[in-house]
Design a protein around this motif. Structure first.
Motif, PDB file in Angstrom:
ATOM      1  N   LEU A 151     -27.064  34.946 150.106  1.00 52.94           N
ATOM      2  CA  LEU A 151     -26.342  33.667 150.221  1.00 52.94           C
ATOM      3  C   LEU A 151     -26.996  32.793 151.290  1.00 52.94           C
ATOM      4  O   LEU A 151     -27.174  31.586 151.115  1.00 52.94           O
ATOM      5  N   LEU A 152     -27.373  33.434 152.390  1.00 55.75           N
ATOM      6  CA  LEU A 152     -28.020  32.727 153.500  1.00 55.75           C
ATOM      7  C   LEU A 152     -29.339  32.110 153.015  1.00 55.75           C
ATOM      8  O   LEU A 152     -29.619  30.931 153.269  1.00 55.75           O
ATOM      9  N   ARG A 161     -21.226  33.831 156.044  1.00 55.68           N
ATOM     10  CA  ARG A 161     -20.443  34.178 157.224  1.00 55.68           C
ATOM     11  C   ARG A 161     -19.225  35.015 156.840  1.00 55.68           C
ATOM     12  O   ARG A 161     -18.882  35.993 157.499  1.00 55.68           O
ATOM     13  N   MET A 162     -18.595  34.652 155.723  1.00 48.44           N
ATOM     14  CA  MET A 162     -17.412  35.373 155.257  1.00 48.44           C
ATOM     15  C   MET A 162     -17.769  36.828 154.896  1.00 48.44           C
ATOM     16  O   MET A 162     -17.079  37.769 155.293  1.00 48.44           O
ATOM     17  N   LEU A 179     -28.369  42.677 162.010  1.00 52.54           N
ATOM     18  CA  LEU A 179     -29.591  41.917 161.720  1.00 52.54           C
ATOM     19  C   LEU A 179     -29.237  40.629 160.960  1.00 52.54           C
ATOM     20  O   LEU A 179     -29.685  39.537 161.329  1.00 52.54           O
ATOM     21  N   ALA A 180     -28.408  40.767 159.929  1.00 53.11           N
ATOM     22  CA  ALA A 180     -28.036  39.602 159.118  1.00 53.11           C
ATOM     23  C   ALA A 180     -27.206  38.601 159.929  1.00 53.11           C
ATOM     24  O   ALA A 180     -27.372  37.385 159.778  1.00 53.11           O
ATOM     25  N   ILE A 181     -26.338  39.113 160.812  1.00 57.77           N
ATOM     26  CA  ILE A 181     -25.556  38.225 161.683  1.00 57.77           C
ATOM     27  C   ILE A 181     -26.514  37.431 162.585  1.00 57.77           C
ATOM     28  O   ILE A 181     -26.357  36.217 162.786  1.00 57.77           O
ATOM     29  N   ALA A 187     -30.002  30.540 161.704  1.00 57.70           N
ATOM     30  CA  ALA A 187     -29.915  29.461 160.704  1.00 57.70           C
ATOM     31  C   ALA A 187     -28.951  28.370 161.174  1.00 57.70           C
ATOM     32  O   ALA A 187     -29.129  27.189 160.867  1.00 57.70           O
ATOM     33  N   GLU A 188     -27.934  28.771 161.946  1.00 60.42           N
ATOM     34  CA  GLU A 188     -26.964  27.801 162.468  1.00 60.42           C
ATOM     35  C   GLU A 188     -27.445  27.190 163.791  1.00 60.42           C
ATOM     36  O   GLU A 188     -26.709  26.441 164.434  1.00 60.42           O
ATOM     37  N   GLU A 189     -28.662  27.530 164.178  1.00 57.20           N
ATOM     38  CA  GLU A 189     -29.292  27.031 165.406  1.00 57.20           C
ATOM     39  C   GLU A 189     -28.531  27.412 166.670  1.00 57.20           C
ATOM     40  O   GLU A 189     -28.314  26.597 167.567  1.00 57.20           O
TER      41      GLU A 189
END
Length: 313
Positions: A151-152, A161-162, A179-181, A187-189
């Motif tokens: 999704l990212l 995020r959900m 890792l994904a978090i 990605a959200e800077e």
């Protein structure tokens, strides 16, 4: 870290399944589960693919002798075709055969989704299969996490995020989730939060993948000194043990070292590293995409046809 725990769980799983098989060698599903435990090693440590798929496939063949049309066994063999033999059409046929035999095999939906999404086929169909896999196995943190990663990559940050929130609830110490978090924060800077989560993933894992992702993100922030340090660590370790070649390749690529990155990728192809099945869209290779040696790899993997998708279907 938590990797020792994962290794213990895998060892315990193998022991329990071997016990079940000794008690009842005709219990086909135990053989299928044995193959799944072997495949888990691919993601949780640096291991040669052949050392995972030889015992995994042997177990699946046992189950097929006992029960020829066991859907889960077809799905298991499909992963070997997908992640080890690089046989895209064979893998797709095996996943679809598994779903014909039994539409509620989560692994088949999940594998088919990864196949479609990693090759730019139908994203819509891919996400449907991912959601189906997750609804069939809602307590799998890996399903939530991998879906979040896809999704990212698709720019769907809120959905990602959900999914990660759910995965974190189930298993806060899974390195893959951390890792994904980290990648979501990047990605959200929010680089500080991102690096903190990536460092946590490194602490929780002894798969070199975590260090390579951290190194790539550090290089993007201009912290190339630490990227170089991580690369030298892995190169040093590779003298005495198997280190996943794509981990080394992505750090070279992040530092703009095109030739050594290509050499490591070619080695990854020779040892049939699973991550090569995802090379088509992996952003770690952006700097290599126009190189003749990279194009040759894409041709060898048959990932270069029909423009963005693999087949007109």
């Amino acid at each position: 870290g938590n990797t020792g725990e994962v290794r213990r769980q895998i060892a315990k799983g193998l022991a329990l399944l071997n016990q079940a098989i000794n008690l009842d060698p005709a219990y086909a599903m135990a053989w299928v589960e044995l193959s799944q435990v072997h495949r888990r090693k691919l993601w949780n440590s640096d291991v040669l693919a052949s050392e995972v798929f030889a015992p995994a496939n042997a177990a699946l063949h046992h189950s097929q002798v006992l029960v020829p049309n066991l859907a889960d066994a077809h799905a298991g063999l499909a992963f070997s075709q997908f992640w080890f033999e690089y046989d895209w059409t064979g893998a797709e046929q095996s996943f679809r055969r598994a779903l014909e035999l039994s539409p509620d095999v989560a692994t088949a939906h999940w594998g088919l989704a990864l196949l479609l999404l990693s090759q730019d086929r139908s994203a819509a169909a891919g996400f449907v299969h991912l959601r189906t896999a997750r609804s069939l196995n809602p307590m799998s943190p890996v399903y939530h996490t991998v879906e979040a990663g896809l999704l990212l990559a698709n720019g769907q940050l809120n959905e990602a995020r959900m999914r990660l929130g759910r995965s974190f609830d189930i298993s806060p110490d899974l390195w893959l989730t951390n890792l994904a978090i980290g990648l979501l924060h990047m990605a959200e800077e929010h680089p500080e939060q991102g690096l903190a989560a990536l460092r946590r993933a490194v602490a929780l894992s002894d798969a070199s993948r975590a260090r390579s992702v951290l190194g790539v993100q550090l290089a993007r922030l201009g912290e190339t000194g630490e990227t170089r340090l991580l690369l030298n660590q892995l190169l040093d370790e590779s003298k005495s043990r198997f280190v996943t070649p794509t981990s080394i390749a992505s750090l070279h690529a992040a530092l703009g070292e095109v030739e050594p990155a290509l050499t490591a990728l070619e080695q990854a192809f020779r040892v049939r590293e699973t991550r090569m099945a995802f090379i088509k869209d992996d952003p770690h290779w952006t700097v290599l995409r126009t190189e003749p040696r990279f194009l040759a790899l894409m041709r060898a993997l048959k990932l270069d046809r029909y423009g963005p998708g693999l087949s007109p279907v």
